[in-house]
Each structure stands twice: as structure tokens, then as C-alpha cells.
Write an enzyme that holds these catalytic residues in place. Sequence first.
Site, PDB file in Angstrom:
ATOM      1  N   HIS A 306       0.852  -1.186   0.000  1.00 16.72           N
ATOM      2  CA  HIS A 306       0.000   0.000   0.000  1.00 16.72           C
ATOM      3  C   HIS A 306       0.887   1.235   0.000  1.00 16.72           C
ATOM      4  O   HIS A 306       1.937   1.235   0.632  1.00 16.72           O
ATOM      5  CB  HIS A 306      -0.910   0.016   1.244  1.00 16.72           C
ATOM      6  CG  HIS A 306      -2.073   0.920   1.091  1.00 16.72           C
ATOM      7  ND1 HIS A 306      -1.990   2.264   1.341  1.00 16.72           N
ATOM      8  CD2 HIS A 306      -3.331   0.679   0.670  1.00 16.72           C
ATOM      9  CE1 HIS A 306      -3.157   2.810   1.094  1.00 16.72           C
ATOM     10  NE2 HIS A 306      -3.991   1.876   0.684  1.00 16.72           N
ATOM     11  N   ASP A 363      -7.893  -5.504   0.051  1.00 17.14           N
ATOM     12  CA  ASP A 363      -8.384  -6.358  -1.032  1.00 17.14           C
ATOM     13  C   ASP A 363      -8.007  -7.820  -0.879  1.00 17.14           C
ATOM     14  O   ASP A 363      -8.508  -8.667  -1.607  1.00 17.14           O
ATOM     15  CB  ASP A 363      -7.846  -5.847  -2.381  1.00 17.14           C
ATOM     16  CG  ASP A 363      -8.424  -4.497  -2.723  1.00 17.14           C
ATOM     17  OD1 ASP A 363      -9.631  -4.322  -2.530  1.00 17.14           O
ATOM     18  OD2 ASP A 363      -7.669  -3.612  -3.155  1.00 17.14           O
TER      19      ASP A 363
END
Length: 429
Positions: A306, A363
Site C-alpha cells: 500500500h 483487497d
Amino acid sequence: MNDFAELRWDGRTVSLPLIEGSAHEKAIDISRLRDQTGLITLDSGYSNTGSCESAITFIDGEKGILRYRGIPIEELAEQSSFVETAYLIIYGKLPTRGEFQHFGDLLTAHELIHEDMKFHFEGFPPNAHPMAMLSSMINSAGCYYPELLAPQESQDFVNETAFILSQVRTIAAFAYRKSRGLPIIYPKPEYSYSANFLHMMFSRPNADIALKPEVVRALDLILLLHADHEQNCSTSTVRMVASSKANLFASVASGVCALWGPLHGGANQAVIEMLEQIHRDGDDGSRFVAAAKDKKSGRRLMGFGHRVYKNYDPRAKIIKRQCDELLAVLNISDPLLDIALRLEQAALNDPYFIERKLYPNVDFYSGIIMRAIGLPLEMFTVIFAIGRMPGWIANYLEVSQKEGGRICRPRQIYVGEPLAPYIPLEQRG
Ligand code: CMC
């Protein structure tokens, strides 16, 4: 602390003001740098650029903290619902009982799309991706309600907001039904937001689906966890479009397009495709992890890493727990979950991922829940888009209601031909 930073170059010194946020993060204000020096800053990918001041969402990526309007995501996940959290994100405070009731009533009032919009769905080829339909249909919806396209006349935006939040769910479900050649199912006013979505997705004209509360809750949680995430790619896109004074529909439709890519919202679909491939190949995960570490392979461990979190994504923790609970309740044993758990362990113990601070993101496990609910793969990113709608709307409002707000217009460093003559066609080879 000094309230300015000094930049020295070429024998000159300029002072640049320092800005401090409410959580004590600091920034150098370079907005007048070019006027003062002729210099601009270069930050491709914007990893070190604050594009705005915002009061909506706070993230501390090093500590794994996420708060909407100051409230920790863990508390909201435990106690709130998607609709209440949407209200919080958009209006900056939790609703009173009366405000919540009114907002819910508006969502119900706006749940039907204009009947003529059904013909738009006919124009899409049978296998059109629902994200393509979603972005164009959100933009089209505005055309049917021109009064909502001039929202600056409205005081509170509650009607416009409820309209978009409600319609996006109906459009998404209709897009799915169309892509499968299934008859459209209309929403039911007595259902909650998430229950209504599942009803429109899975009921039949002659038989309503029996909705399990655990499934409705799991979907609601996924939406809530996606509701905002400060200046990510799609939200920055919405703000960029909003800054040109484009309307709310056009701005959030552009967010849908930005979200579609596999490095952003499309990652939830890409994670399942990756897990399916590993399963098909009979790989225990180690071959895929090796490939993900090899830049030449063009592969990445999807659902990992991320831009902001350099620690475990707090949403991933909550989703993982929800995933375990739901699979147990539904008595599902999913081989892809076993692969995901093995991949996670392999990556968390691998120096490549440790050194780069790559952890599972939101996710990584959300797709397994969506599979368990029976949502088709091509709808995963659509679910993300429905969930992110409150964040896009709140950011749109922040831009459009800011006094003296300016159009977003970055600069560039030109690296092309400095000056080239025009060569007539007949003289070219
Ligand atoms: N697998 C393997 N290597 C990775 C991964 C990954 N998933 N993510 C980053 N790296 C490596 C990258 O190759 C680079 O290595 P090096 O320093 O040797 O060049 C280093 O880690 C830093 O990566 P980056 O590309 O500079 O990081 P970024 O901040 O630009 O990208 C990201 C962030 C999320 C796009 C990236 O981590 C990624 O592609 N992850 C997989 C896709 C994904 O799961 N996306 C969903 C993000 S969360 C939800 C959302 O925002 O939509």
C-alpha cells in the site's frame, strides 16, 4: 518548532511556511515556491505531495491507523452501519435519530432509477464490464434530473447525496442483471441498504431470495470499510474533476473509472484471479511469491502493499476476521482461502516483503467474502465503488464548497524535443 523551512540553492535562501495538521503531521507549503524562485517540485506518483487540506479521513500508515471524521475504523466496524458511516463521512458528524431516519427515507425515495434509463442498459454489449456500465450510467442519471446538476443552490446537499448513494446501488445491480441476461429486480422499500442490493442481485421475479442476516452484515461491513481512504487515486480524480466545477455526477463517475484499475479497486478481482491461477497450477504459492519478487516477471502479489500503510492495513485485519466468521456460518470451505493464508504467511516471513513493508491490504481477503456471498468476480470492484461513494461525495463537497478554491492543475518537467521544425508530408520518408 519553526514555522518555516529554509531552502538554499545557488547562493540564495527562501523561507517556506510550515503547515501542521490536527494530528500534528507537518508539511512545507510550496504553493508560492515558483513565484519566489522559478523552481517547481517534481514528485511523480505524488507519494510526497499533499494535494489538499481535508477534514474527512485520517490515516497514519506507519501505525496502521484509519479514522473517519476522527472515529477509529474499528469502532465503526463494530457498532455502525454503512449508511450511518456514509452520513458521518459526508456531513462530518454522526446523525441524530431524526437525521438518520430522514436520510434513510431519502435513500428509499430515490432507489428507483428513471424508467427510461433501462434502455441505456440495452446499448451495452452482453459482456460489458459492470464498471463501464456503472460509470456511464451514473453520468447519465444526472441528465434525467437537471435540478440535481446545480446543487450549489441547495443548502445541505442531503437530497443529492441520498440520490447518488441510492441510485448507484440500483444501477450496479441492474448492470449485473443485464450482463447475465437476467430480468431486472426492483428494490423493496422495507429492506436495508445492503439487503436491498442483494435482493436486486439475486432474487427472481417470482421468488425473493432468503436473505441471511450474516451475509447482509458481511456486505454492509465491506461497504463501510471501503467508505473513504483520503487522497487515493480515485478520490484525487474526483477532486480534480470537481475543481473544474464539473457537477457531482460527472465527478463521481470519473472516480469509478479511476477505481477500475488493478493497482487500485480492481485489485480485489485481481486477487481472486491470482488465487485461482495458483490453484489451477497446483502451486503451493511459493512459485507465485518467487515470481512476484522478480521484477522481470511482471507479476505482483495482488492484495499486498500500500502506498500509505507501511504496517498491517487495519481494514485487512477486520476483513480477515469477518471472512473467518462468515465462512464458518455458511459452512464453506474455500481452497482459495487456504492458498491466501499460505501466501500471507510466506510473504510475511520473506525478507523481500519485510524490507519493503508490504502487508496484506483491504483487497486481500474481501474477495473471499464476496465469493462466499455469491457475488460474481466482475462485481467485486463495483462493490468497492458503491462503498467508496460516500468518500467521493464528501471530497466533492469539500472541493466545491471551499471558498476561493482553485482548479487543480499540476505542472510538469518537459523532457521532449526542445524545438522542432514542421516538415511537410511530402518531404518525410
Ligand atoms: N508484490 C511485489 N512487490 C511489490 C508489491 C507487490 N504487491 N507492491 C510493491 N512491491 C515492491 C515494488 O516492486 C517496489 O520494489 P523496489 O523498491 O525493489 O522497486 C517496492 O515494493 C515499492 O513499491 P511501489 O510500487 O513503489 O509502491 P507504490 O506505493 O507505488 O504502490 C501499490 C502501491 C498498492 C500500487 C503496490 O503495492 C501494488 O501494486 N500492490 C498490488 C496491487 C494492490 O493490491 N492494490 C490495492 C491497493 S489497496 C486498495 C486500493 O487502494 O485500491
